[in-house]
Design a protein around this motif. Structure first.
Motif, PDB file in Angstrom:
ATOM      1  N   LYS A 147      -3.265   4.597  -1.984  1.00 19.49           N
ATOM      2  CA  LYS A 147      -3.830   3.549  -1.739  1.00 19.49           C
ATOM      3  C   LYS A 147      -3.544   3.320  -0.420  1.00 19.49           C
ATOM      4  O   LYS A 147      -2.231   3.017   0.229  1.00 19.49           O
ATOM      5  CB  LYS A 147      -3.067   2.413  -2.542  1.00 19.49           C
ATOM      6  N   VAL A 148      -4.577   2.889   0.741  1.00 16.57           N
ATOM      7  CA  VAL A 148      -4.517   3.036   2.169  1.00 16.57           C
ATOM      8  C   VAL A 148      -5.185   1.597   2.623  1.00 16.57           C
ATOM      9  O   VAL A 148      -6.018   1.149   2.303  1.00 16.57           O
ATOM     10  CB  VAL A 148      -5.351   4.205   2.707  1.00 16.57           C
ATOM     11  N   LEU A 149      -4.516   1.327   3.680  1.00 10.22           N
ATOM     12  CA  LEU A 149      -5.007   0.272   4.627  1.00 10.22           C
ATOM     13  C   LEU A 149      -5.141   0.738   6.072  1.00 10.22           C
ATOM     14  O   LEU A 149      -4.063   1.270   6.583  1.00 10.22           O
ATOM     15  CB  LEU A 149      -4.119  -1.181   4.631  1.00 10.22           C
ATOM     16  N   ARG A 190     -15.008   4.799  -0.510  1.00  8.15           N
ATOM     17  CA  ARG A 190     -13.980   4.746  -1.432  1.00  8.15           C
ATOM     18  C   ARG A 190     -12.973   3.510  -1.500  1.00  8.15           C
ATOM     19  O   ARG A 190     -11.937   3.320  -1.788  1.00  8.15           O
ATOM     20  CB  ARG A 190     -12.741   5.954  -1.020  1.00  8.15           C
ATOM     21  N   GLN A 191     -13.574   2.456  -0.875  1.00 12.47           N
ATOM     22  CA  GLN A 191     -13.100   1.095  -0.870  1.00 12.47           C
ATOM     23  C   GLN A 191     -11.865   0.876  -0.096  1.00 12.47           C
ATOM     24  O   GLN A 191     -10.975   0.414  -0.567  1.00 12.47           O
ATOM     25  CB  GLN A 191     -13.200   0.479  -2.118  1.00 12.47           C
ATOM     26  N   VAL A 192     -12.044   1.624   0.993  1.00 14.08           N
ATOM     27  CA  VAL A 192     -10.515   1.630   1.695  1.00 14.08           C
ATOM     28  C   VAL A 192     -10.647   0.354   2.530  1.00 14.08           C
ATOM     29  O   VAL A 192     -11.606   0.304   3.480  1.00 14.08           O
ATOM     30  CB  VAL A 192     -10.183   2.846   2.624  1.00 14.08           C
ATOM     31  N   PRO A 193      -9.544  -0.688   2.456  1.00 12.33           N
ATOM     32  CA  PRO A 193      -9.808  -2.085   3.349  1.00 12.33           C
ATOM     33  C   PRO A 193      -9.582  -1.613   4.737  1.00 12.33           C
ATOM     34  O   PRO A 193      -8.588  -0.869   5.124  1.00 12.33           O
ATOM     35  CB  PRO A 193      -8.893  -2.783   2.624  1.00 12.33           C
ATOM     36  N   ILE A 194     -10.440  -2.253   5.578  1.00  7.27           N
ATOM     37  CA  ILE A 194     -10.125  -2.139   7.114  1.00  7.27           C
ATOM     38  C   ILE A 194     -10.130  -3.501   7.812  1.00  7.27           C
ATOM     39  O   ILE A 194     -10.946  -4.529   7.473  1.00  7.27           O
ATOM     40  CB  ILE A 194     -11.426  -1.280   7.517  1.00  7.27           C
ATOM     41  N   LEU A 195      -8.855  -3.792   8.400  1.00  2.00           N
ATOM     42  CA  LEU A 195      -8.721  -5.264   9.096  1.00  2.00           C
ATOM     43  C   LEU A 195      -8.926  -4.715  10.522  1.00  2.00           C
ATOM     44  O   LEU A 195      -8.559  -3.741  10.972  1.00  2.00           O
ATOM     45  CB  LEU A 195      -7.225  -5.377   8.858  1.00  2.00           C
ATOM     46  N   LEU A 196     -10.118  -5.740  10.924  1.00  2.89           N
ATOM     47  CA  LEU A 196     -10.529  -5.531  12.567  1.00  2.89           C
ATOM     48  C   LEU A 196      -9.728  -6.819  13.180  1.00  2.89           C
ATOM     49  O   LEU A 196      -9.597  -7.718  12.522  1.00  2.89           O
ATOM     50  CB  LEU A 196     -11.850  -5.681  12.664  1.00  2.89           C
ATOM     51  N   PHE A 240       1.050  -0.998   0.103  1.00  7.45           N
ATOM     52  CA  PHE A 240       0.088  -0.055   0.058  1.00  7.45           C
ATOM     53  C   PHE A 240       0.971   1.171  -0.011  1.00  7.45           C
ATOM     54  O   PHE A 240       2.149   1.295   0.313  1.00  7.45           O
ATOM     55  CB  PHE A 240      -0.765  -0.070   1.043  1.00  7.45           C
ATOM     56  N   ASP A 241       0.347   2.314  -0.224  1.00 10.00           N
ATOM     57  CA  ASP A 241       0.928   3.564  -0.003  1.00 10.00           C
ATOM     58  C   ASP A 241       1.148   3.945   1.345  1.00 10.00           C
ATOM     59  O   ASP A 241       2.341   4.376   1.873  1.00 10.00           O
ATOM     60  CB  ASP A 241       0.295   4.739  -0.760  1.00 10.00           C
ATOM     61  N   ALA A 246       4.408  -0.351   2.994  1.00  9.84           N
ATOM     62  CA  ALA A 246       3.909   0.724   3.264  1.00  9.84           C
ATOM     63  C   ALA A 246       4.910   1.609   2.398  1.00  9.84           C
ATOM     64  O   ALA A 246       5.909   2.027   3.083  1.00  9.84           O
ATOM     65  CB  ALA A 246       3.502   1.336   4.572  1.00  9.84           C
ATOM     66  N   ARG A 247       4.662   2.145   1.109  1.00 11.63           N
ATOM     67  CA  ARG A 247       5.544   2.713   0.432  1.00 11.63           C
ATOM     68  C   ARG A 247       5.685   4.129   0.941  1.00 11.63           C
ATOM     69  O   ARG A 247       6.659   4.756   0.826  1.00 11.63           O
ATOM     70  CB  ARG A 247       5.030   3.055  -1.063  1.00 11.63           C
ATOM     71  N   ARG A 248       4.795   4.932   1.320  1.00 11.11           N
ATOM     72  CA  ARG A 248       4.782   6.307   1.775  1.00 11.11           C
ATOM     73  C   ARG A 248       4.833   6.356   3.508  1.00 11.11           C
ATOM     74  O   ARG A 248       4.990   7.597   4.048  1.00 11.11           O
ATOM     75  CB  ARG A 248       3.624   7.060   1.329  1.00 11.11           C
ATOM     76  N   GLY A 249       4.596   5.187   3.997  1.00 13.50           N
ATOM     77  CA  GLY A 249       4.879   5.186   5.417  1.00 13.50           C
ATOM     78  C   GLY A 249       3.533   4.586   6.300  1.00 13.50           C
ATOM     79  O   GLY A 249       2.915   4.207   5.719  1.00 13.50           O
TER      80      GLY A 249
END
Length: 582
Positions: A37-39, A230-236, A13-14, A266-269
């Motif tokens: 692109k976010v997780l 925005r279809q951001v995946p969320i892990l619980l 992800f970014d 995580a490419r951007r952090g």
């Protein structure tokens, strides 16, 4: 979208955000709005953190909403106010970054997502005696939200504190409470109340939790809807076990969920927004006063685990705060299911006429109408010969009936459950009540006599109760000459025990104006950001006004996402992305 590790199509992800309270959800949303692109990763089974349990108030001076209710306000006045209250307890550069970017963050959420705020007609700063304080305009409230639009994910939002709901789960905000109190005297209020009841009735018939979301639940619900869109995946129920290295910085995480463990690049952090140290197994005792206060009404995910990882990466903890946490007096009661209710006493009883708060000797020790943070500070600062931890809030039969006391709501007819379990202590006389509380009868009687004299004149010569607009607004406008002072004279008399409770961390990781976590030498750690209570509070452990946690959390989430969007991708690390074990 709620997903699983196994369901992720890839492991790169970014930006990865850890912690799904309002700060973390906002960071993920701001990044997604910038095309990243976010997780989003959350260790508990719910999104929302303590934000979902809160009033959702967000302190952002000079937002687009300010002009409607406070046209005289300015950023210069807000800066003057913070400089006076906070002083050198935090870096002025961080406060200026907050003031400059907070309005941009709110505008972005409202213009580009489904998050909506509104100003309240009167919502004052707490420290009214400081220059630059205002009565309105800086505190924003989330607009109520229809949670039915979330479908099954409505159940993923952390439910509110049960004692803050009515009818077993119906959420109400201050506007609703005002209507409910007037429903027999106002046709408009009756209609409002009937709409609320009809909505909640449909929810119960459908077998779901209350879907009309207000306060903190509304803010979280709106953020979740925006992330889903925005279809951001969320892990619980996912635990971060370590960072992936990227040169001298952070390039991802190792996360476990169920029986699966994966490395996520995580490419951007990575943004840390996991709530801070309040439930850390050792840091709580290290940072809080001795004896360590036992009660925290916050969400369970604030373990400080991510701060431990950051410290191991070379990060440093902030110093110089007035208090390590934000405080509130709380009362405690065992629920029918065996769990413990920790109820924050914010404004509903301490400032009302016909109440007095006393230490364990039966004497007053504080102006009862100060902010909850200042009140609990006074509890902890009481001398050993006059302890106030715990202390007691005392009222009479008329005050209990009209205003309630903690978990005993106004108008409660059957007091037996509260009396039988000891939450509420009663005495046919002040002397009898004093005996049950372990104090001298004459001392409590003298304290109440003095309060009754203050109520008659309207002047509290001891502590100045009712001398600021903040005090008076939280009283009862119908009470004259002082809306915070009334007689305590109608037997029987009642008391509830109050303890100091920490409602959020004020001490955390040092960050810069882009929310980058700082190393011991003051330089940013590449690829590592922090916001919310994970970071050192820009308020320096003071509590200037309502929403001073959420306002900076959202603003520094915005600054982190903005920096990450413009940052160079992290270098290749020593551990490749992908599955590293099951």
């Amino acid at each position: 979208m709620i997903t699983t590790l196994a369901g992720l199509p890839d492991a790169e992800f970014d930006l990865v955000v850890v912690g799904a309270g309002a700060g973390g959800m906002a960071a993920a949303l701001f990044a997604a709005l910038r095309g990243l692109k976010v997780l989003l990763v959350e260790r508990t089974a719910h999104v929302g953190g303590t934000s979902a349990l809160s009033g959702g108030t967000t302190w952002i001076p000079m937002s687009r909403h300010a002009a409607a209710v406070a046209p005289e306000d300015s950023l210069a006045a807000a800066e003057r106010f913070l400089d006076s209250v906070v002083g050198n307890r935090s870096a002025a550069s961080l406060r200026r970054a907050f003031l400059a970017s907070g309005p941009e963050a709110i505008a972005t959420l409202e213009d580009q997502a489904e998050v909506r705020f509104r100003p309240y007609a009167t919502h004052p700063d707490y420290e009214q005696e400081h220059p630059g304080a205002t009565l309105r305009g800086r505190a924003l409230e989330p607009v109520p939200f229809d949670g039915r639009s979330l479908g099954a994910d409505l159940a993923r939002i952390r439910p509110p504190i049960p004692e803050f709901t009515i009818l077993g789960g119906m959420m109400v905000d201050r506007t609703d409470i005002g209507h409910l109190l007037k429903l027999t005297r106002s046709l408009a209020s009756l209609r409002h109340a009937l709409r609320l009841l009809a909505w909640y009735g449909r929810d119960r018939l459908a077998g779901r939790r209350g879907s009309r979301l207000v306060m903190g639940n509304a803010l979280v619900g709106r953020l979740l809807a925006a992330l889903k869109a925005r279809q951001v995946p969320i892990l619980l129920e996912a635990t971060v076990q370590g960072f992936l290295p990227a040169g001298a910085g952070v390039g991802g995480i190792v996360v476990a969920q169920g029986g699966t463990r994966r490395a996520i690049r995580a490419r951007r952090g990575v943004v840390l927004a996991a709530g801070g140290f309040n439930r850390h197994p050792t840091r709580r005792a290290e940072l809080l006063p001795v004896p360590t206060p036992a009660h925290c009404p916050g969400a369970p995910g604030h373990t400080g685990a991510m701060q431990d990882l950051a410290l191991a990466q070379g990060a440093r903890f902030g110093t110089g705060a007035d208090q390590p946490v934000f405080w509130a007096p709380v009362s405690v009661r065992r629920r029918a299911d065996g769990s413990t209710a920790v109820f924050p006493h914010f404004v509903m009883d301490r400032s009302k006429p016909g109440t007095v708060c006393v230490d364990q000797t039966g004497r007053r020790f504080v102006n009862e109408s100060v902010s909850y943070h200042q009140f609990a500070k006074a509890m902890l600062a009481a001398p050993a010969d006059r302890p106030a931890n715990p202390c007691f809030i005392v009222t009479d039969a008329a005050g209990l009936r009209q205003y309630g006391l903690g978990m005993v709501r106004m108008g409660t007819r059957d007091l037996r459950p509260f009396l039988e379990d000891g939450y509420l202590v009663a005495g046919a006389s002040l002397a009898e009540l004093a005996g049950k509380l372990g104090m001298e009868a004459a001392t409590l009687e003298a304290t109440v006599a003095a309060m009754n004299a203050h109520a008659e004149t309207g002047v509290d010569a001891e502590f100045g109760r009712g001398t600021t607009a903040y005090h008076r607004i939280n009283g009862d406008a119908a009470q004259t000459p002082n809306p915070t002072l009334g007689p305590i004279a109608t037997a029987p008399f009642y008391a509830v025990r109050l303890h100091p409770g920490d409602i959020g961390a004020a001490t955390g990781l040092d960050i810069d104006t882009s929310a980058r976590v700082l190393a011991a030498d003051g330089t940013p750690i590449p690829g590592l950001y922090a916001c919310g209570n994970e970071a050192q509070s820009i308020m320096g452990g003071t509590y200037p006004g309502p929403g001073i946690s959420l306002g900076p959390a959202i603003t520094f989430a915005y600054l982190a996402a903005r920096h990450a969007a413009g940052a160079e991708p992290a270098g290749a690390g020593e551990v490749g992305a992908g599955e590293v074990g099951r």
